[in-house]
Design an enzyme around this catalytic site. Structure first.
Site, PDB file in Angstrom:
ATOM      1  N   HIS A 121       0.818  -1.222   0.000  1.00  0.00           N
ATOM      2  CA  HIS A 121       0.000   0.000   0.000  1.00  0.00           C
ATOM      3  C   HIS A 121       0.850   1.270   0.000  1.00  0.00           C
ATOM      4  CE1 HIS A 121      -3.496  -2.444   0.600  1.00  0.00           C
ATOM      5  NE2 HIS A 121      -3.130  -2.847   1.803  1.00  0.00           N
ATOM      6  N   HIS A 124      -5.964 -48.944 -25.906  1.00  0.00           N
ATOM      7  CA  HIS A 124      -6.925 -49.352 -26.933  1.00  0.00           C
ATOM      8  C   HIS A 124      -7.522 -50.739 -26.652  1.00  0.00           C
ATOM      9  CE1 HIS A 124      -6.022 -45.945 -29.380  1.00  0.00           C
ATOM     10  NE2 HIS A 124      -4.787 -46.319 -29.662  1.00  0.00           N
ATOM     11  N   CYS A 135     -10.970 -31.011 -53.570  1.00  0.00           N
ATOM     12  CA  CYS A 135     -10.840 -31.563 -52.224  1.00  0.00           C
ATOM     13  C   CYS A 135     -11.620 -32.867 -52.175  1.00  0.00           C
ATOM     14  CB  CYS A 135     -11.321 -30.567 -51.171  1.00  0.00           C
ATOM     15  SG  CYS A 135     -13.093 -30.570 -50.867  1.00  0.00           S
ATOM     16  N   CYS A 193     -29.945 -15.372 -41.482  1.00  0.00           N
ATOM     17  CA  CYS A 193     -29.400 -16.515 -40.736  1.00  0.00           C
ATOM     18  C   CYS A 193     -30.534 -17.228 -40.007  1.00  0.00           C
ATOM     19  CB  CYS A 193     -28.344 -16.031 -39.739  1.00  0.00           C
ATOM     20  SG  CYS A 193     -27.774 -17.288 -38.583  1.00  0.00           S
ATOM     21  N   CYS A 236     -24.940 -23.454 -46.784  1.00  0.00           N
ATOM     22  CA  CYS A 236     -24.381 -24.808 -46.772  1.00  0.00           C
ATOM     23  C   CYS A 236     -24.653 -25.466 -48.120  1.00  0.00           C
ATOM     24  CB  CYS A 236     -25.004 -25.620 -45.643  1.00  0.00           C
ATOM     25  SG  CYS A 236     -24.504 -27.348 -45.633  1.00  0.00           S
ATOM     26  N   CYS A 279     -24.992 -17.300 -40.438  1.00  0.00           N
ATOM     27  CA  CYS A 279     -24.084 -16.150 -40.440  1.00  0.00           C
ATOM     28  C   CYS A 279     -22.637 -16.586 -40.247  1.00  0.00           C
ATOM     29  CB  CYS A 279     -24.474 -15.143 -39.360  1.00  0.00           C
ATOM     30  SG  CYS A 279     -24.392 -15.784 -37.688  1.00  0.00           S
ATOM     31  N   HIS A 335     -22.694 -18.796 -36.649  1.00  0.00           N
ATOM     32  CA  HIS A 335     -23.625 -19.923 -36.701  1.00  0.00           C
ATOM     33  C   HIS A 335     -23.314 -20.888 -37.835  1.00  0.00           C
ATOM     34  CE1 HIS A 335     -26.421 -17.214 -34.259  1.00  0.00           C
ATOM     35  NE2 HIS A 335     -26.096 -18.225 -33.491  1.00  0.00           N
ATOM     36  N   CYS A 337     -13.998 -25.240 -47.181  1.00  0.00           N
ATOM     37  CA  CYS A 337     -14.174 -26.617 -46.713  1.00  0.00           C
ATOM     38  C   CYS A 337     -13.703 -26.706 -45.275  1.00  0.00           C
ATOM     39  CB  CYS A 337     -13.395 -27.604 -47.591  1.00  0.00           C
ATOM     40  SG  CYS A 337     -13.558 -29.324 -47.016  1.00  0.00           S
TER      41      CYS A 337
END
Length: 1250
Positions: free
Chosen positions: A221, A608, A1146, A1166, A1178, A1186, A1193, A1216
């Site tokens: 202080h 595994h 791709c 959106c 899409c 959006c 989103h 992609c």
């Protein structure tokens, strides 16, 4: 060999559970063949003889140039240097004469000699002092004092030396807040400062590893010109300054956990970027001492120190261990790792401890050890603890003793299961993150929301008075997660008025005797039940050469080979660790108390292996058997199993998925299910079943190349909070090192030192009972260094510093957020995932007292909006409030306690003269119908420009997170490397042959244009010959884009500028697509330009048109793309102009579906938030969402549906998500054409050949 018919990949891992890899290969090949056929290309195609000759000449010129030296970094250099980093002794410094400083006129004064003597007595009783190296104390010199204090202050205290006139001393003391002066105060204050400096010197000089200064009077202080709060000279600030100026230290982290804000330390480094000051203190909106507005969270530093000051204000009492640890995990540790200090100094006040009458908090002595432990591996282990406050003698002595015990390397005492962090600490942590997110890369995890947008559901989004958002209880959990919001509020209820004189006696709280008796009994039980024993052996190690016999005879090069364990063993021998480890069976040795921790260098791996079949190099599940053994034989109630192997431990998960006694927590590469073992069970949505629900935590990485920053962020945000809430009695680590740098199977980049740090953070759990068992890892050099550094961490050796300034990648951020959202219903410690405002809603902050600035300062102003009584809420002086016609007004009675902001009737920036506004109903000139709900105000903020001196300075490895970027960065950098090393003609050829669109900015001809900057997009194939002339002088390139990694994610080729005024000619021609919300404003500017004398349009061959004149150049002289790029070649070669070259194909092209018969509408909102700004569609289901810079989103849609491809309405680019790259292929033409029709009313020219 792999049993049970499991096939092996070429890389070595079994592909038993991996479906569809063959199909992916087929899809990729088909797509490539389709693209080649349609484009009319063939394998026989060759460039022209002219181009071949030009390239040959360029290569000849390059060979004649002087070759620069190439520095190749040794990825193991840091791990090699750790060989000589062996733990040194812990130092202790104190002076018995410090008991002389006492209050002559009030024997009950809290800052008393017993504070000092009780701490030493407890440390002696625990045998701690004899284990330390004693550092000799000394008095500080006057020159040292004057580095942070004024000569006048020094002379005032110096004049009291030897003065025994109590009246004089008391009268002098009354001039200062909470001060008493004794005849020996001056000398003891000098010794306190000198002791702190000597301890720092010993640590920085590598004489000791770390140390503790048990000194008084305290110091944090004490201001430059004023004694304050029992403090005369600022011990920590003076020691820190000495380290910076003379100790060879460049970055210091000061952690102040005293319950009172160390305002003086804050003031002394407020503009200094070399020091981060981090204070956790009781505040209660300014009503708790020292009652300063500057103790609040929005005081973040000034000038070059902006972002380096952290205040964590606690706004209620009874804060617990859970609250303090949440601050460390969510704020302090992420920032500290990013900062990378060279020295850590702790202002260790213990007045937040249980029983302290001043602090009224409930932090246990054990918690102090855990808080300190998390800091001990920062700064190569250089940590100094300096005593500050603490006034409950029993809790002070115990807390300080456990702190010293932690410095000595003893395991942290067991901390019981923690309660949930309180709601108040949630608010505080989110406020701090909000205030600092623009300065630090580690604070980018919370979603953001826009205060400008009207809530879709007023019930879901109504803001409560505490800053959080009320939610409709009828909504399900997933919906609530997406709308939970937090609104930061600055609230000051204190008073900064100063009296003419201060009380000097009976000026402190006194506890009721009965209450004190209860607290004392509670502390006695707590201390008695805290086990402070530790095992005689620090680490036990198991290794058996017979495990070398397991090998794949038909395939000697198989990655799971005997050398994996032998190399680790020999590395331990090289580092001198074998003689420091005990050789026993690790689980029994640890649980029987013979050894503190264990290392199992074993093979084959095990995680595994299922209960009924082997898998993935694994025959028996070693760690699962050990966990079962601990639960069944040793009767443990809670076992933590952390699996950081890069492959998901499917066998371990299945073994314990319904067992709440074992918490299985896995960090692994997943790649949306395409990475081994390729099972959806490895996703974050799988949380366990039955009684085990919530006890299975998967953290799946969905890309390769994960780094230290990604793993550390997951530890701070998820692993440590859950583990502390779970409170395990044993920690087992499935220590696979195939995520390590250089591993051929993992494809990640985690360094050996990072594994050491992860081990250290886990070693604070379960009283230090931690066992590592080797799993995968197939680069024998990487795994040998990684496991060696884990062993060194368990032995308490200092670890190499992690590289500062690293940031988790966007993919990691998404994964971490997804895990938190799923598991927050099971773990209350994950309650900090609330959205924060995009706008700046905080006021400017200026210190009431400032020391000499470190660098240039920025003058700031803050102002208050007065409420009832002393309540003041702060708002930003740069805020513009606008009243929207479509937002209904609300009266104050309808707001239900919401914070209100008055609307400016002229919609202009409020001048400083109008800054102080009174909202009191009796005097406010603002009518009730002029007040908007805070979530319905339209607020536009003046952006704060970040200085390159800010903590968030861009680095090569983190800039892709700070700036919108394109992934596949390695490929981009290769392209740019080729461009920079070829001739001009070759560079242009490489660019123009691969680029499908071109974006640029220019200065405007019309200065009335209302926009400050924008981005223009032109289709290359259509406009290649008609790009307007733009001279180099017309483009002002910011330094932010000087790295080709810093490329906006929504474009194919860009030039950006900070000072852009758009050219209306380009807009008027219909060939231009302007980004986001600027469209309408630019159209208006274009209309004005069209009506201007001399304006003209000339249609091009395709029926569209572009400007015949650009920002510069002669009208009517269009320039083609090659000429334009040629003129700006220097900008290309220096990295000031960047190209984004999309992939030609791709593996996911087959996912593209036919465009719906209704076509596509670029005005579609959106689906989630209704935004029409920067939307994407899409290409699989044709829903509209959006982009990342609105509410993200589309990213969420891609994650939830695994639909890989999305098309931008803004610039017709295709991204992609799986390949993490832009792709340009004729498979997208139908969708692109539909968008082009919607935007421009005509077909898009076909640019993919015949």
């Amino acid at each position: 060999m792999v049993a049970n018919g499991c096939s092996e990949r070429p890389g070595g891992e079994s592909t038993k559970a991996n479906k569809g890899s063959k199909r992916d290969e087929t899809v990729s090949g088909a797509a490539m063949r389709r693209t080649t056929k349609k484009a009319g290309l063939s394998s026989e195609a060759r460039p022209s003889a002219v181009i071949i000759a030009a390239k040959k000449n360029a290569r000849l010129r390059q060979t004649n140039k002087k070759q620069l030296d190439v520095v190749v970094r040794d990825i193991y250099q840091t791990a090699r240097e750790a060989k000589d980093m062996i733990r040194k002794e812990t130092g202790i410094i104190y002076d018995p004469h410090m008991v002389k400083h006492q209050c002559l006129w009030d024997p009950n004064y809290p800052e008393c000699p017993d504070r000092f003597s009780k701490v030493l007595e407890r440390c002696e009783a625990l045998g701690l002092l004899s284990r330390c190296t004693k550092i000799n104390p000394r008095e500080a010199t006057e020159a040292e004092i004057l580095t942070k204090h004024s000569p006048q202050l020094l002379e005032i205290l110096k004049a009291t030396e030897g003065v025994h006139d109590e009246d004089f001393l008391e009268k002098l003391s009354s001039k200062y807040d909470s001060i008493y002066v004794h005849p020996d105060t001056y000398q003891q204050s000098l010794i306190a400062v000198g002791s702190a400096i000597e301890l720092v010197n010993a640590v920085c000089g590598k004489k000791i590893q770390n140390g503790m200064a048990i000194i008084r009077p305290p110091g944090h202080h004490a201001m430059k010109n004023e004694f304050c709060g029992y403090c005369f000279f600022n011990n920590v600030a003076l020691a820190a300054n000495h380290a910076l100026e003379q100790g060879g230290i460049s970055r210091i982290l000061i952690v102040d956990w005293d319950v009172h804000h160390g305002q003086a330390t804050q003031q002394m480094f407020y503009e200094d970027p070399r020091v981060v000051y981090f204070s956790i203190h009781r505040y209660e909106h300014g009503t708790f001492w020292p009652n300063l507005c500057e103790s609040d969270y929005h005081y973040v530093g000034e000038g070059r120190g902006k972002g380096y000051n952290f205040n964590i204000p606690l706004n209620q009492t009874k804060m617990s261990d859970a609250d303090y640890l949440a601050v460390f995990q969510q704020v302090l540790l992420p920032m500290a790792v990013e900062f990378g200090p060279d020295l850590v100094i702790v202002s260790a006040g213990y007045d937040s401890a249980l029983g302290d009458e001043k602090g009224e908090m409930e932090v246990t002595p054990t918690c102090y050890a855990h808080m300190l432990s998390s800091l001990l591996q920062l700064a190569n282990g250089k940590v100094v603890v300096v005593l500050e406050g603490g006034y409950c003698l029993k809790s002070l002595a115990e807390g300080a003793a456990l702190t010293l015990r932690c410095l000595l390397g003893d395991p942290c005492p067991y901390l019981p299961k923690l309660p949930p962090p309180c709601d108040s600490i949630q608010d505080t942590i989110l406020n701090v993150i909000y205030a600092h997110r623009e300065y630090w890369q580690c604070f980018q995890f919370q979603d953001t929301y826009n205060l400008k947008s009207e809530p879709q559901d007023p019930v879901l989004c109504s803001v409560k008075s505490d800053g959080t958002v009320d939610a409709d209880e009828t909504k399900d959990d997933e919906e609530l997660d997406t709308v939970a919001r937090h609104l930061p509020v600055v609230k000051y209820l204190g008073s900064e008025e100063r009296p003419e004189s201060y009380l000097t006696r009976d000026c402190y709280p006194i506890q009721d005797k009965e209450f004190q008796k209860e607290l004392d009994a509670k502390l006695n039980i707590l201390i008695t039940n805290t086990k402070l024993t530790f095992a005689p052996n620090k680490v036990c190690l198991v290794y058996d050469e017979r495990m070398m016999k397991h090998k794949n005879a038909p395939e000697p090069s198989h990655p799971e080979k005997p050398e994996r364990i032998s190399t680790i063993y020999f590395r331990h021998e090289e580092y001198g660790l074998l003689e420091r480890c005990h050789r026993l069976k690790v689980v029994d040795s640890v649980l029987n108390g013979e050894s503190q921790s264990g290392i199992a260098i074993v093979r084959p791996p095990g995680h595994h292996a299922e209960e009924d079949e082997p898998c993935g190099f694994c025959v028996f599940n070693t760690v699962s058997i050990a966990a079962k053994y601990a639960v069944e034989v040793h009767r443990l109630k809670r076992v933590l199993l952390v699996d950081w192997d890069v492959h998901h431990g499917n066998g371990s998960q299945h073994t314990f998925e319904s067992d709440p006694r074992v918490l299985y927590l896995s960090l692994h590469r997943y790649d949306n299910g395409s990475f081994f073992p390729g099972s959806p069970d490895a996703n974050y949505t799988v949380v366990g079943s039955g009684a085990g629900a919530g006890f299975n935590v998967n953290i799946p990485w969905n890309k390769h190349g994960m780094t230290d920053a990604d793993y550390i962020a997951a530890f701070h945000r998820i692993v440590l909070p859950i583990c502390y809430e779970f409170a395990p009695e044993l920690v087992l680590i499935s220590a696979g090192f195939d995520a390590a740098v250089g591993d051929p199977l993992g494809g990640c980049k985690v360094t050996p030192e990072a594994y050491g740090h992860l081990t250290h953070w886990l070693s604070a759990l379960a009283n230090g009972r931690v066992i590592l068992s080797l799993e995968g890892g197939y680069n024998v050099t990487s795994i040998s260094y990684a496991m060696t550094l884990c062993t060194k961490a368990l032995l308490g050796d200092p670890l190499p510093m992690l590289q500062p300034r690293l940031a988790p990648c966007p993919s990691a951020v998404t994964t971490i957020k997804n895990v938190i959202r799923v598991h927050s219903k099971y773990w209350s410690s994950l309650k900090f995932d609330l959205a924060l405002p995009k706008e700046n809603v905080l006021p400017d902050a200026e210190l009431s007292q400032k020391t000499e600035p470190f660098g240039n300062t920025n003058d700031m102003e803050s102002f208050k909006i007065k409420g009832e009584g002393n309540d003041s809420s702060y708002v930003n002086a740069n805020v513009i409030t606008e009243i929207s016609n479509n937002v209904p007004f609300q009266s104050p009675t309808e707001l239900k306690g919401s914070y209100m902001l008055p609307a400016s009737p002229t919609n202009e920036v409020m001048p400083n003269s109008m800054a102080k506004l009174n909202l009191d109903e009796s005097s406010s000139p603002v009518k009730s119908d002029e007040v908007l709900h805070s979530s319905q105000c339209l607020v536009s903020m003046k952006e704060q420009t970040k200085s390159l001196e800010s903590p968030m300075e861009l680095s090569e490895d983190s800039s892709n997170f700070m700036v919108s970027s394109v992934s596949s960065l390695e490929g981009e950098n290769q392209v740019w490397s080729q461009i920079s090393s070829t001739s001009a003609s070759e560079s242009l050829e490489m660019i123009t042959d691969n680029v499908s669109s071109f974006e640029f900015t220019t200065k405007a001809e019309n200065e009335d244009n209302p926009l400050g900057s924008s981005l223009v997009s032109l289709p290359i194939q259509e406009c290649k010959a008609n790009i307007p002339k733009v001279s180099e002088t017309d483009i002002n390139f910011p330094t932010l884009y000087s790295n080709p990694r810093n490329i906006d994610a929504n474009s194919n080729l860009q030039i950006r500028t900070n000072t852009f005024k758009t050219s209306p000619k380009l807009v008027a021609e219909g060939q231009v697509n302007l980004t986001s919300q600027a469209d309408e404003l630019i159209r208006k500017a274009a209309d004005r330009e069209e009506n201007r004398p001399g304006s003209s349009r000339e249609p091009d061959a395709g029926g569209s048109s572009v400007g015949g004149s650009g920002a510069s150049g002669s009208p009517g002289q269009p320039q083609n793309l090659v000429d334009y790029l040629s003129d700006n070649l220097q900008l290309l070669l220096t990295g000031q102009m960047h190209a984004v070259i999309p992939l030609p194909s791709c593996p996911h092209l087959d996912a593209v579906r036919e465009v719906p018969a209704r076509g596509l509408d670029v005005q579609s909102p959106c689906m989630e938030c209704g935004s029409v700004i920067e939307n994407w569609v899409c290409l699989v289901c044709y829903t509209v969402h959006c982009g990342r810079y609105i509410n993200g989103h589309m990213i969420e849609h891609g994650i939830e549906t695994t639909h890989p491809l999305t098309l931008s309405f803004s610039d017709l680019s295709v991204w992609c998500y799986v390949c993490e790259a832009y792709v340009d292929n004729e498979a997208f033409y139908q969708a692109k054409n539909a968008v082009h029709r919607s935007k421009f009313g005509e077909d898009m020219p076909y640019a993919y050949g015949d």
